[in-house]
Design a protein around this motif. Structure first.
Motif, PDB file in Angstrom:
ATOM      1  N   CYS A 116       0.859  -1.187   0.000  1.00 34.82           N
ATOM      2  CA  CYS A 116       0.000   0.000   0.000  1.00 34.82           C
ATOM      3  C   CYS A 116       0.892   1.232   0.000  1.00 34.82           C
ATOM      4  N   GLU A 117       0.375   2.326  -0.516  1.00 33.89           N
ATOM      5  CA  GLU A 117       1.097   3.592  -0.491  1.00 33.89           C
ATOM      6  C   GLU A 117       0.396   4.537   0.475  1.00 33.89           C
ATOM      7  N   PRO A 118       0.876   4.623   1.708  1.00 33.30           N
ATOM      8  CA  PRO A 118       0.173   5.443   2.707  1.00 33.30           C
ATOM      9  C   PRO A 118       0.106   6.910   2.348  1.00 33.30           C
ATOM     10  N   GLN A 119       1.111   7.431   1.626  1.00 32.28           N
ATOM     11  CA  GLN A 119       1.080   8.849   1.290  1.00 32.28           C
ATOM     12  C   GLN A 119      -0.112   9.165   0.399  1.00 32.28           C
ATOM     13  N   VAL A 120      -0.446   8.262  -0.523  1.00 34.52           N
ATOM     14  CA  VAL A 120      -1.602   8.482  -1.395  1.00 34.52           C
ATOM     15  C   VAL A 120      -2.886   8.513  -0.574  1.00 34.52           C
ATOM     16  N   VAL A 121      -3.001   7.609   0.404  1.00 33.52           N
ATOM     17  CA  VAL A 121      -4.193   7.578   1.250  1.00 33.52           C
ATOM     18  C   VAL A 121      -4.301   8.871   2.060  1.00 33.52           C
ATOM     19  N   VAL A 122      -3.191   9.312   2.616  1.00 32.41           N
ATOM     20  CA  VAL A 122      -3.200  10.549   3.404  1.00 32.41           C
ATOM     21  C   VAL A 122      -3.557  11.741   2.522  1.00 32.41           C
ATOM     22  N   GLU A 123      -3.055  11.759   1.302  1.00 31.95           N
ATOM     23  CA  GLU A 123      -3.375  12.863   0.401  1.00 31.95           C
ATOM     24  C   GLU A 123      -4.863  12.899   0.075  1.00 31.95           C
ATOM     25  N   HIS A 124      -5.474  11.731  -0.077  1.00 27.19           N
ATOM     26  CA  HIS A 124      -6.922  11.704  -0.316  1.00 27.19           C
ATOM     27  C   HIS A 124      -7.688  12.159   0.928  1.00 27.19           C
ATOM     28  N   CYS A 125      -7.179  11.853   2.105  1.00 28.62           N
ATOM     29  CA  CYS A 125      -7.814  12.357   3.325  1.00 28.62           C
ATOM     30  C   CYS A 125      -7.728  13.882   3.386  1.00 28.62           C
ATOM     31  N   LEU A 126      -6.573  14.426   3.012  1.00 37.70           N
ATOM     32  CA  LEU A 126      -6.432  15.885   2.974  1.00 37.70           C
ATOM     33  C   LEU A 126      -7.364  16.494   1.936  1.00 37.70           C
ATOM     34  N   ALA A 127      -7.471  15.848   0.772  1.00 31.45           N
ATOM     35  CA  ALA A 127      -8.354  16.364  -0.274  1.00 31.45           C
ATOM     36  C   ALA A 127      -9.817  16.308   0.171  1.00 31.45           C
ATOM     37  N   ALA A 128     -10.211  15.210   0.824  1.00 26.91           N
ATOM     38  CA  ALA A 128     -11.593  15.096   1.311  1.00 26.91           C
ATOM     39  C   ALA A 128     -11.890  16.149   2.367  1.00 26.91           C
ATOM     40  N   ASN A 129     -10.939  16.399   3.254  1.00 26.22           N
ATOM     41  CA  ASN A 129     -11.139  17.433   4.262  1.00 26.22           C
ATOM     42  C   ASN A 129     -11.247  18.814   3.634  1.00 26.22           C
ATOM     43  N   ARG A 130     -10.463  19.054   2.569  1.00 26.90           N
ATOM     44  CA  ARG A 130     -10.548  20.349   1.892  1.00 26.90           C
ATOM     45  C   ARG A 130     -11.919  20.538   1.247  1.00 26.90           C
ATOM     46  N   ILE A 131     -12.438  19.484   0.612  1.00 21.09           N
ATOM     47  CA  ILE A 131     -13.770  19.573  -0.005  1.00 21.09           C
ATOM     48  C   ILE A 131     -14.828  19.851   1.054  1.00 21.09           C
ATOM     49  N   ARG A 132     -14.716  19.175   2.182  1.00 21.96           N
ATOM     50  CA  ARG A 132     -15.704  19.395   3.243  1.00 21.96           C
ATOM     51  C   ARG A 132     -15.565  20.797   3.844  1.00 21.96           C
ATOM     52  N   LEU A 170      -1.393   1.955   8.255  1.00 20.48           N
ATOM     53  CA  LEU A 170      -2.618   1.966   7.456  1.00 20.48           C
ATOM     54  C   LEU A 170      -2.998   0.595   6.928  1.00 20.48           C
ATOM     55  N   ARG A 171      -2.012  -0.246   6.655  1.00 18.75           N
ATOM     56  CA  ARG A 171      -2.307  -1.512   5.978  1.00 18.75           C
ATOM     57  C   ARG A 171      -2.650  -2.635   6.937  1.00 18.75           C
ATOM     58  N   HIS A 172      -1.817  -2.876   7.943  1.00 14.90           N
ATOM     59  CA  HIS A 172      -1.994  -4.099   8.720  1.00 14.90           C
ATOM     60  C   HIS A 172      -3.170  -4.045   9.682  1.00 14.90           C
ATOM     61  N   VAL A 173      -3.597  -2.855  10.125  1.00 15.99           N
ATOM     62  CA  VAL A 173      -4.699  -2.805  11.091  1.00 15.99           C
ATOM     63  C   VAL A 173      -6.046  -3.107  10.433  1.00 15.99           C
ATOM     64  N   TRP A 174      -6.136  -2.964   9.102  1.00 17.16           N
ATOM     65  CA  TRP A 174      -7.397  -3.251   8.410  1.00 17.16           C
ATOM     66  C   TRP A 174      -7.304  -4.534   7.586  1.00 17.16           C
ATOM     67  N   ALA A 175      -6.284  -5.365   7.829  1.00 18.62           N
ATOM     68  CA  ALA A 175      -6.087  -6.570   7.016  1.00 18.62           C
ATOM     69  C   ALA A 175      -6.954  -7.713   7.509  1.00 18.62           C
ATOM     70  N   ASP A 176      -7.457  -8.490   6.569  1.00 19.24           N
ATOM     71  CA  ASP A 176      -8.221  -9.696   6.868  1.00 19.24           C
ATOM     72  C   ASP A 176      -7.296 -10.905   6.737  1.00 19.24           C
ATOM     73  N   LYS A 177      -7.775 -12.083   7.123  1.00 20.59           N
ATOM     74  CA  LYS A 177      -6.955 -13.291   7.036  1.00 20.59           C
ATOM     75  C   LYS A 177      -6.889 -13.786   5.587  1.00 20.59           C
ATOM     76  N   PRO A 178      -5.683 -14.134   5.100  1.00 18.03           N
ATOM     77  CA  PRO A 178      -5.566 -14.574   3.703  1.00 18.03           C
ATOM     78  C   PRO A 178      -6.055 -15.996   3.481  1.00 18.03           C
TER      79      PRO A 178
END
Length: 555
Positions: free
Chosen positions: A96-112, A484-492
């Motif tokens: 996963c690329e955490p920076q991309v996820v964080v950037e989308h969170c920043l973008a969503a907050n800006r829209i709101r 960001l990745r391992h706390v939301w991971a399901d069992k493979p």
């Protein structure tokens, strides 16, 4: 890295100088990254995240009218946790690329924030000037939400009755009042103005809801609009806020590239998943010929030879598929407690940009093999299924007395929880046609319900004071140690093909490790007869590999 520039607050600039953050580009187009990023734009209750990880906590709101939805709570929690000035160390997000996820969170907050700025203007014009009427309407909606929160139809009906009573009262006040003059006009307008403001707020909320839902849908469909975060680009030398965001994004990238991981007992290596298998080759070091001596070599020599051979895993004698290009790295594994609430990354002269320097990695490999301290592991990692499956096989080489021990362990990190893959459901209902009653038609419903408009309008003025909003409406507390990745991971192991991929990878990796180690032993005049026999035995065992709990010991 271009060195460390000391900046205000004791932080360090890990970036190679002033630059514009890249948003939504490159390797962010993966299933895991986009699924996590889509949470920033979602609506719905924030308690849905508890299904993905029950250690996440959602504090109860003091007034349900101010509680956040899933997207609002997730965006704020991730932004504060990963970019906050007092944040703790983060766990790497492999696959996963955490920076991309964080950037989308920043973008969503800006829209709101843009939406809330318009709603705040509406609240000032139609709320502050007619505050008693607004308080009456908000009190009615709050009472309705409180009663409906009991999941009781009677309570919900009672709440609706309260709003109807308020409407009747407003009508009576408009038609006939015991007052005359200015106060009569004010009382009439006081009850009607909030309704007019609600109509304007509904149009604003509807427009922004379409934007947020289109981004949510686009991310899960494999495309979508890239995150735009102009607030991360400094516009002037004294723009401290943008500079702080830029530096923290650079620090996030440096942590993601760190070669230090943490072993948390039965939880396995954080970010890599639990250890499901272990194979050990341990035999005595004996000279190949009597009367001779073993040529001196170190654990790092064996590890380096294994490293060179693991990089050739993608090659095959047949023209077929096989392994994709793996990531082969030397890792420093630090032990932490199973219930640790946080982790701390090493610092000092032997560390640069959160990564242990190579000469220190060699020292750990050669010397720290027994007792306390960090350990060295050589890892080969496969990121499969568009980031949904992360397979890591770690190799540890130790020499104690006359015994050389080579251990291979398998770790698997499963897919992102299915709750992050739910797409926005269309707001419509199917009814019978008026004339041709045997036929049906779909009627589009507003994206935003009346109660949601009231919630957003009530929260809007307080979004400029986040601590106050958190106090009144509650907030999401992320699980720790957080990544960001391992706390939301399901069992493979619930996915047949993913489980097959994990089991199949063990056999060729184990054989490559053993072949490389045996080659080093032969070159250094070591008798490899017992090592060969043990290797053949392990090669047979690994063909029947089954996932287990290798970190759970029977005491």
């Amino acid at each position: 890295m271009a060195g460390f520039d000391d900046v205000e607050g004791g932080a360090y600039d890990f970036s190679p100088g002033a630059q514009v953050p890249l948003t939504g580009a490159g390797g962010g187009q993966t299933a895991a990254t986009q699924a996590l990023a889509s949470a920033a734009y979602r609506d719905g209750p924030v308690t849905d995240l508890l299904a993905a990880n029950d250690t996440a906590k959602v504090s109860a709101p003091r007034f349900s009218l101010f509680e956040p939805n899933l997207g609002e709570a997730f965006s704020r929690a991730v932004q504060s946790r990963m970019l906050g000035g007092a944040r703790k160390a983060l766990i790497q997000s492999f696959g996963c690329e955490p920076q991309v996820v964080v950037e989308h969170c920043l973008a969503a907050n800006r829209i709101r924030r843009e939406r809330d700025a318009r709603l705040t203007v509406v609240m000032v014009l139609f709320g502050v000037l007619f505050l008693p009427g607004v308080l009456l309407w908000l009190g009615g909606f709050q009472l309705r939400r409180t009663l409906a929160g009991a999941q009781d139809r009677r309570a919900g009906a009672l709440g609706m009755g309260v709003l109807v009573a308020l409407g009747v009262l407003a009508a009576v006040f408009v038609l006939k009042l015991p007052f005359t003059g200015f106060w009569a006009i004010y009382l009439r307008v006081m009850l009607v103005a909030p309704v007019v403001g609600w109509l304007l707020a509904k149009q604003i909320c509807e427009r922004y809801a379409k934007d947020l839902r289109s981004r949510w849908e686009g991310l899960l469909s494999g495309g979508g609009i890239g995150a735009k975060i102009p607030e991360a680009v400094p516009h002037a030398p004294g723009d401290a806020g943008a500079e702080s965001i830029r530096l923290n994004l650079a620090k996030l990238t440096a942590e993601q590239r760190s070669n230090v991981v943490f072993y948390a007992g039965p939880k396995g290596i954080l970010g890599m998943g639990t250890r499901w298998g272990s194979w050990q080759l341990a035999e005595e070091l004996v000279p190949a010929s009597p009367g001779t001596e073993i040529n001196p070599f170190r654990s790092w020599d064996v590890a380096r030879a294994i490293h060179d051979q693991l990089r050739m895993l993608e090659r095959t004698p047949l023209h077929t598929g096989g392994f994709p290009r793996p990531s082969v790295r030397h890792w420093v594994v630090a032990p932490v407690g199973e219930g640790a609430s946080d982790v701390s990354r090493p610092d000092g002269q032997n560390v640069e940009a959160y990564s242990v320097k190579e000469f220190e990695v060699q020292r750990i490999c050669n010397e720290q093999q027994f007792g306390s301290g960090n350990r060295h592991y050589l890892g080969v990692q496969f990121v499969l299924w568009d980031g949904q499956l992360v397979l890591t096989l770690l190799v540890n080489v130790t020499v104690l007395h006359h015994t050389l021990r080579i251990e291979v362990t398998g770790h698997a990190l499963g897919p992102v929880h299915p709750v992050f893959f739910s797409k926005p459901s269309p707001r419509k209902k199917t009814v019978s046609k008026t004339v041709r009653f045997w036929e049906t038609k779909d009627i589009e419903l507003p994206l935003i319900e009346a109660r949601e408009v009231v919630r957003l309008a009530a929260r809007a003025p307080l979004t400029w004071f986040p601590p106050v909003l958190d106090f009144l409406g509650g907030k999401l507390t992320l699980p720790e140690p957080f990544g960001l990745r391992h706390v939301w991971a399901d069992k493979p192991w619930r996915h047949r093909f993913m489980a097959d991929d994990a089991l199949r990878a063990a056999t060729p990796v184990l054989r490559v490790v053993h072949a490389a180690a045996l080659k080093v032993l032969k070159e250094n005049n070591v008798d490899t007869e017992k090592f060969n026999a043990r290797s053949l035995s392990l090669s047979g065992q690994v063909q029947a590999a089954e996932p287990g709990n290798a970190d759970a010991y029977n005491a």
